[in-house]
Write an enzyme that holds these catalytic residues in place. Structure first.
Site, PDB file in Angstrom:
ATOM      1  N   SER A 142      28.307 -15.045  67.328  1.00 59.65           N
ATOM      2  CA  SER A 142      28.312 -13.643  67.750  1.00 59.65           C
ATOM      3  C   SER A 142      29.694 -13.051  67.544  1.00 59.65           C
ATOM      4  O   SER A 142      30.671 -13.518  68.139  1.00 59.65           O
ATOM      5  CB  SER A 142      27.928 -13.533  69.226  1.00 59.65           C
ATOM      6  OG  SER A 142      28.148 -12.214  69.691  1.00 59.65           O
ATOM      7  N   HIS A 157      25.551 -12.712  64.103  1.00 61.90           N
ATOM      8  CA  HIS A 157      24.915 -11.990  65.213  1.00 61.90           C
ATOM      9  C   HIS A 157      25.804 -10.847  65.666  1.00 61.90           C
ATOM     10  O   HIS A 157      26.996 -11.039  65.926  1.00 61.90           O
ATOM     11  CB  HIS A 157      24.643 -12.944  66.373  1.00 61.90           C
ATOM     12  CG  HIS A 157      23.841 -12.332  67.474  1.00 61.90           C
ATOM     13  ND1 HIS A 157      22.472 -12.201  67.413  1.00 61.90           N
ATOM     14  CD2 HIS A 157      24.221 -11.801  68.669  1.00 61.90           C
ATOM     15  CE1 HIS A 157      22.040 -11.636  68.524  1.00 61.90           C
ATOM     16  NE2 HIS A 157      23.076 -11.369  69.295  1.00 61.90           N
ATOM     17  N   ASP A 196      26.101  -7.902  68.529  1.00 60.49           N
ATOM     18  CA  ASP A 196      25.641  -7.364  69.809  1.00 60.49           C
ATOM     19  C   ASP A 196      26.057  -5.903  69.917  1.00 60.49           C
ATOM     20  O   ASP A 196      27.247  -5.588  69.991  1.00 60.49           O
ATOM     21  CB  ASP A 196      26.254  -8.159  70.962  1.00 60.49           C
ATOM     22  CG  ASP A 196      25.639  -9.547  71.089  1.00 60.49           C
ATOM     23  OD1 ASP A 196      24.404  -9.635  71.185  1.00 60.49           O
ATOM     24  OD2 ASP A 196      26.395 -10.535  71.079  1.00 60.49           O
ATOM     25  N   MET A 228      26.022  -2.560  72.115  1.00 57.78           N
ATOM     26  CA  MET A 228      25.890  -2.096  73.502  1.00 57.78           C
ATOM     27  C   MET A 228      26.378  -0.659  73.602  1.00 57.78           C
ATOM     28  O   MET A 228      27.351  -0.280  72.948  1.00 57.78           O
ATOM     29  CB  MET A 228      26.701  -2.987  74.436  1.00 57.78           C
ATOM     30  CG  MET A 228      26.418  -4.474  74.293  1.00 57.78           C
ATOM     31  SD  MET A 228      27.433  -5.447  75.435  1.00 57.78           S
ATOM     32  CE  MET A 228      27.229  -7.102  74.751  1.00 57.78           C
ATOM     33  N   HIS A 267      21.332  -7.030  67.440  1.00 57.80           N
ATOM     34  CA  HIS A 267      20.683  -7.062  68.748  1.00 57.80           C
ATOM     35  C   HIS A 267      21.020  -5.754  69.460  1.00 57.80           C
ATOM     36  O   HIS A 267      22.156  -5.545  69.885  1.00 57.80           O
ATOM     37  CB  HIS A 267      21.204  -8.289  69.509  1.00 57.80           C
ATOM     38  CG  HIS A 267      20.756  -8.363  70.932  1.00 57.80           C
ATOM     39  ND1 HIS A 267      21.350  -9.229  71.830  1.00 57.80           N
ATOM     40  CD2 HIS A 267      19.783  -7.721  71.621  1.00 57.80           C
ATOM     41  CE1 HIS A 267      20.762  -9.104  73.009  1.00 57.80           C
ATOM     42  NE2 HIS A 267      19.829  -8.191  72.906  1.00 57.80           N
ATOM     43  N   MET A 283      21.158  -3.599  72.383  1.00 61.27           N
ATOM     44  CA  MET A 283      21.143  -3.473  73.844  1.00 61.27           C
ATOM     45  C   MET A 283      21.519  -2.038  74.189  1.00 61.27           C
ATOM     46  O   MET A 283      22.574  -1.758  74.771  1.00 61.27           O
ATOM     47  CB  MET A 283      22.135  -4.469  74.459  1.00 61.27           C
ATOM     48  CG  MET A 283      21.697  -5.902  74.328  1.00 61.27           C
ATOM     49  SD  MET A 283      22.962  -7.069  74.904  1.00 61.27           S
ATOM     50  CE  MET A 283      23.892  -7.293  73.381  1.00 61.27           C
ATOM     51  N   MET A 307      17.179 -13.950  76.407  1.00 59.76           N
ATOM     52  CA  MET A 307      18.534 -13.914  76.941  1.00 59.76           C
ATOM     53  C   MET A 307      18.699 -15.043  77.952  1.00 59.76           C
ATOM     54  O   MET A 307      17.853 -15.236  78.828  1.00 59.76           O
ATOM     55  CB  MET A 307      18.811 -12.567  77.613  1.00 59.76           C
ATOM     56  CG  MET A 307      18.820 -11.376  76.673  1.00 59.76           C
ATOM     57  SD  MET A 307      20.097 -11.507  75.383  1.00 59.76           S
ATOM     58  CE  MET A 307      21.599 -11.561  76.378  1.00 59.76           C
ATOM     59  N   ASP A 341      20.418 -16.301  73.353  1.00 63.44           N
ATOM     60  CA  ASP A 341      21.718 -15.636  73.352  1.00 63.44           C
ATOM     61  C   ASP A 341      22.309 -15.686  74.752  1.00 63.44           C
ATOM     62  O   ASP A 341      21.715 -15.172  75.702  1.00 63.44           O
ATOM     63  CB  ASP A 341      21.543 -14.177  72.910  1.00 63.44           C
ATOM     64  CG  ASP A 341      22.867 -13.441  72.771  1.00 63.44           C
ATOM     65  OD1 ASP A 341      23.924 -14.049  73.002  1.00 63.44           O
ATOM     66  OD2 ASP A 341      22.823 -12.240  72.416  1.00 63.44           O
TER      67      ASP A 341
END
Length: 223
Positions: free
Chosen positions: A10, A35, A37, A39, A68, A70, A139, A178
């Site tokens: 990540s 990966h 993330d 947010m 991903h 979020m 998660m 994750d």
């Protein structure tokens, strides 16, 4: 014969001043997936990166980029991330109202589509969408920050999910994990049913190349 378990560093834990370097390093060290993330400070209490970063890192590796989301209203950004170079895009079942529509749109954009569940979200949220998904991301921490401790209930949940997918003839749907995955627990994580292991601080703390190779050695033990 060992299973084909994929390592997905990540970049949330990477050195953002040298992101291209870290992407090259993880690629050369034998990682399988990058990966990312994403947010927004609303769905989770943190703000990270957007499509511009995905576009910036795309030239540094041929590995698939796993985004991903979020974020609130992820449907509004699917095309932006696909155009930026994402290969896999996942959305949270807790946020998306019309999950079938979202997964279908991701596939229309020529990306693999995934459903994400927070640690205590029931598996039924993903199982009902599994036939329309390429992967399900469980998660193993509460989303929002890197470096959190692994939530042990993941093991039971992943095992139940793999058994149920197999019963439904959906063996090809991958299980991604994750949060809190490290060298010392990655074997047990994989044995519980996970196929793709996301790891941030577990790989980037210390020597990234050495840590990826050590994790690979542990995963090669999984049958």
């Amino acid at each position: 014969m060992s299973r084909d378990i994929k390592i997905a560093p990540s970049i949330l834990s990477a050195d953002f001043a040298n992101l291209g370097r870290d992407i090259k390093t993880m690629t050369e060290a034998g990682a399988d997936i990058i990966h990312v993330d994403v947010m927004d400070g609303h769905f989770v209490p943190n703000i990270t990166i957007g499509p511009l970063i995905v576009s910036a890192i795309r030239p540094y590796s041929t590995l698939p980029i796993d985004v991903h989301l979020m974020i609130e209203k992820p449907d509004n950004y699917l095309e932006d991330f696909a155009n930026a170079g994402a290969d896999y895009i996942s959305v949270h079942a807790e946020e998306v109202r019309h999950l079938h529509r979202s997964l279908s749109r991701i596939k229309e954009l020529n990306c693999k589509a995934g459903v994400v569940l927070n640690p205590i979200t029931p598996l039924s949220f993903a199982l009902d969408a599994a036939e329309y998904s390429d992967f399900i991301l469980l998660m193993s921490v509460n989303p929002g920050f890197g470096g959190q401790s692994f939530i042990e209930s993941f093991y039971r949940k992943a095992s139940e999910l793999r058994n149920e997918l197999n019963k439904r003839g959906l063996e090809k749907v991958a299980i991604e994990v994750d949060g809190g995955v490290k060298i010392d627990n990655c074997q047990k994580v994989a044995e519980s049913g996970a196929d793709w292991l996301v790891s941030g601080s577990g790989l980037f703390k210390g020597d990234l190349t050495a840590n990826i190779k050590l994790m690979r050695q542990e995963l090669d033990k999984v049958k």
